[in-house]
Design a protein around this motif. Structure first.
Motif, PDB file in Angstrom:
ATOM      1  N   SER A   1       0.819  -1.221   0.000  1.00 20.83           N
ATOM      2  CA  SER A   1       0.000   0.000   0.000  1.00 20.83           C
ATOM      3  C   SER A   1       0.852   1.270   0.000  1.00 20.83           C
ATOM      4  O   SER A   1       0.371   2.335  -0.358  1.00 20.83           O
ATOM      5  CB  SER A   1      -0.954   0.002   1.193  1.00 20.83           C
ATOM      6  N   THR A   2       2.120   1.170   0.377  1.00 25.37           N
ATOM      7  CA  THR A   2       2.990   2.346   0.367  1.00 25.37           C
ATOM      8  C   THR A   2       3.796   2.463  -0.923  1.00 25.37           C
ATOM      9  O   THR A   2       4.475   3.469  -1.140  1.00 25.37           O
ATOM     10  CB  THR A   2       3.971   2.326   1.566  1.00 25.37           C
ATOM     11  N   MET A   3       3.732   1.444  -1.775  1.00 21.85           N
ATOM     12  CA  MET A   3       4.463   1.454  -3.048  1.00 21.85           C
ATOM     13  C   MET A   3       3.623   2.187  -4.098  1.00 21.85           C
ATOM     14  O   MET A   3       2.433   2.416  -3.895  1.00 21.85           O
ATOM     15  CB  MET A   3       4.763   0.019  -3.485  1.00 21.85           C
ATOM     16  N   HIS A   4       4.245   2.549  -5.219  1.00 25.36           N
ATOM     17  CA  HIS A   4       3.486   3.257  -6.244  1.00 25.36           C
ATOM     18  C   HIS A   4       3.654   2.586  -7.609  1.00 25.36           C
ATOM     19  O   HIS A   4       4.713   2.056  -7.927  1.00 25.36           O
ATOM     20  CB  HIS A   4       3.843   4.738  -6.303  1.00 25.36           C
ATOM     21  N   VAL A   5       2.577   2.629  -8.381  1.00 23.11           N
ATOM     22  CA  VAL A   5       2.568   2.060  -9.724  1.00 23.11           C
ATOM     23  C   VAL A   5       3.248   3.046 -10.665  1.00 23.11           C
ATOM     24  O   VAL A   5       3.042   4.256 -10.569  1.00 23.11           O
ATOM     25  CB  VAL A   5       1.123   1.763 -10.199  1.00 23.11           C
ATOM     26  N   LYS A   6       4.063   2.504 -11.537  1.00 23.62           N
ATOM     27  CA  LYS A   6       4.835   3.334 -12.457  1.00 23.62           C
ATOM     28  C   LYS A   6       4.898   2.612 -13.801  1.00 23.62           C
ATOM     29  O   LYS A   6       4.947   1.388 -13.850  1.00 23.62           O
ATOM     30  CB  LYS A   6       6.247   3.518 -11.885  1.00 23.62           C
TER      31      LYS A   6
ATOM     32  N   ARG B   1      11.828   2.811   2.395  1.00 20.90           N
ATOM     33  CA  ARG B   1      10.722   2.721   3.355  1.00 20.90           C
ATOM     34  C   ARG B   1      10.116   1.318   3.351  1.00 20.90           C
ATOM     35  O   ARG B   1       9.896   0.708   4.402  1.00 20.90           O
ATOM     36  CB  ARG B   1       9.657   3.768   3.015  1.00 20.90           C
ATOM     37  N   GLU B   2       9.860   0.773   2.150  1.00 17.14           N
ATOM     38  CA  GLU B   2       9.260  -0.559   2.054  1.00 17.14           C
ATOM     39  C   GLU B   2      10.228  -1.644   2.525  1.00 17.14           C
ATOM     40  O   GLU B   2       9.822  -2.615   3.159  1.00 17.14           O
ATOM     41  CB  GLU B   2       8.806  -0.839   0.619  1.00 17.14           C
ATOM     42  N   LEU B   3      11.512  -1.462   2.224  1.00 17.10           N
ATOM     43  CA  LEU B   3      12.502  -2.439   2.708  1.00 17.10           C
ATOM     44  C   LEU B   3      12.535  -2.471   4.230  1.00 17.10           C
ATOM     45  O   LEU B   3      12.652  -3.541   4.832  1.00 17.10           O
ATOM     46  CB  LEU B   3      13.886  -2.127   2.142  1.00 17.10           C
ATOM     47  N   GLU B   4      12.423  -1.303   4.845  1.00 16.67           N
ATOM     48  CA  GLU B   4      12.387  -1.253   6.314  1.00 16.67           C
ATOM     49  C   GLU B   4      11.140  -1.965   6.846  1.00 16.67           C
ATOM     50  O   GLU B   4      11.208  -2.681   7.852  1.00 16.67           O
ATOM     51  CB  GLU B   4      12.430   0.198   6.816  1.00 16.67           C
ATOM     52  N   LEU B   5      10.007  -1.774   6.170  1.00 21.24           N
ATOM     53  CA  LEU B   5       8.775  -2.458   6.586  1.00 21.24           C
ATOM     54  C   LEU B   5       8.900  -3.978   6.464  1.00 21.24           C
ATOM     55  O   LEU B   5       8.222  -4.722   7.169  1.00 21.24           O
ATOM     56  CB  LEU B   5       7.586  -1.972   5.755  1.00 21.24           C
ATOM     57  N   MET B   6       9.777  -4.431   5.551  1.00 20.56           N
ATOM     58  CA  MET B   6       9.942  -5.868   5.333  1.00 20.56           C
ATOM     59  C   MET B   6      11.047  -6.480   6.198  1.00 20.56           C
ATOM     60  O   MET B   6      11.319  -7.656   6.097  1.00 20.56           O
ATOM     61  CB  MET B   6      10.226  -6.151   3.853  1.00 20.56           C
ATOM     62  N   ARG B   7      11.670  -5.702   7.037  1.00 25.91           N
ATOM     63  CA  ARG B   7      12.705  -6.241   7.925  1.00 25.91           C
ATOM     64  C   ARG B   7      12.050  -6.737   9.222  1.00 25.91           C
ATOM     65  O   ARG B   7      12.328  -6.243  10.312  1.00 25.91           O
ATOM     66  CB  ARG B   7      13.765  -5.184   8.225  1.00 25.91           C
ATOM     67  N   THR B   8      11.173  -7.722   9.035  1.00 26.36           N
ATOM     68  CA  THR B   8      10.471  -8.323  10.170  1.00 26.36           C
ATOM     69  C   THR B   8      10.526  -9.836  10.035  1.00 26.36           C
ATOM     70  O   THR B   8      10.852 -10.378   8.974  1.00 26.36           O
ATOM     71  CB  THR B   8       8.990  -7.883  10.201  1.00 26.36           C
ATOM     72  N   VAL B   9      10.181 -10.502  11.111  1.00 27.59           N
ATOM     73  CA  VAL B   9      10.136 -11.967  11.110  1.00 27.59           C
ATOM     74  C   VAL B   9       9.139 -12.464  10.064  1.00 27.59           C
ATOM     75  O   VAL B   9       9.383 -13.470   9.397  1.00 27.59           O
ATOM     76  CB  VAL B   9       9.757 -12.493  12.519  1.00 27.59           C
TER      77      VAL B   9
END
Length: 187
Positions: free
Chosen positions: A25-30, A109-117
């Motif tokens: 949801s935080t990514m953008h279509v291009k 930003r998205e990479l940080e959101l994906m740094r989870t278990v």
């Protein structure tokens, strides 16, 4: 296509719908035009995308200006400098749209959101897949002749082959376009 992407990555890494939505949801279509560069050497490797439509290629340029195609990516694939991303390095590769492309792009930003278990299994599986592809490609260059490498290319990229110019296929195989035109594949 978003549902298909979620299903693919959920199958690969067990990502929940909530974890997926939180990032996507935080990514953008291009849109990328044919021949448009998505990433070049020196760019941040934090830039990545998931391909919704179209085909891209990863390639290097040597000191004499010759291009060496590393790989191709199509719908559903991850587009980015993955090895450099894991190492925290700038991109060493070019990534180009070889057809018009539609992507969903993310970054730091998205990479940080994906740094989870919750995302760890997916990242591990992507790294394993990347390693296996690189190992197989290295083996093919050491053991196969051009015709056998072409057969392997067709195995992996048959679904994209009609969109990939022959000069890029030849570069991927490490041969000239003229040598590629002489290869015949037996059914």
């Amino acid at each position: 296509m978003y549902d298909e992407l979620f299903q693919k990555y959920q199958h690969i890494g067990g990502i929940s719908n909530d974890d997926w939505t939180k990032v996507v949801s935080t990514m953008h279509v291009k849109s990328l035009d044919k021949a448009q560069i998505f990433l070049r050497p020196g760019d941040s490797s934090d830039t990545f995308a998931l391909i919704l439509d179209g085909v891209g290629r990863h390639y290097y340029v040597d000191d004499q200006g010759k291009e060496w195609t590393k790989s191709f990516a199509g719908p559903g694939d991850l587009l980015g400098a993955y090895a450099e991303m894991l190492q925290g390095l700038e991109s060493r590769t070019f990534i180009e749209a070889i057809s018009g492309m539609k992507i969903i792009q993310g970054g730091k930003r998205e990479l940080e959101l994906m740094r989870t278990v919750a995302w760890a299994n997916l990242w591990r599986k992507l790294a394993e897949d990347h390693f296996i592809k690189k190992e197989n490609r290295e083996y093919e260059f050491l053991k196969f002749d051009a015709a056998a490498r072409y057969q392997s290319y067709l195995h992996y990229y048959q679904h994209l082959d009609h969109l990939i110019p022959r000069k890029f296929v030849a570069s991927y195989l490490g041969i000239t376009p003229q040598a590629l035109s002489r290869i015949t594949i037996k059914p």
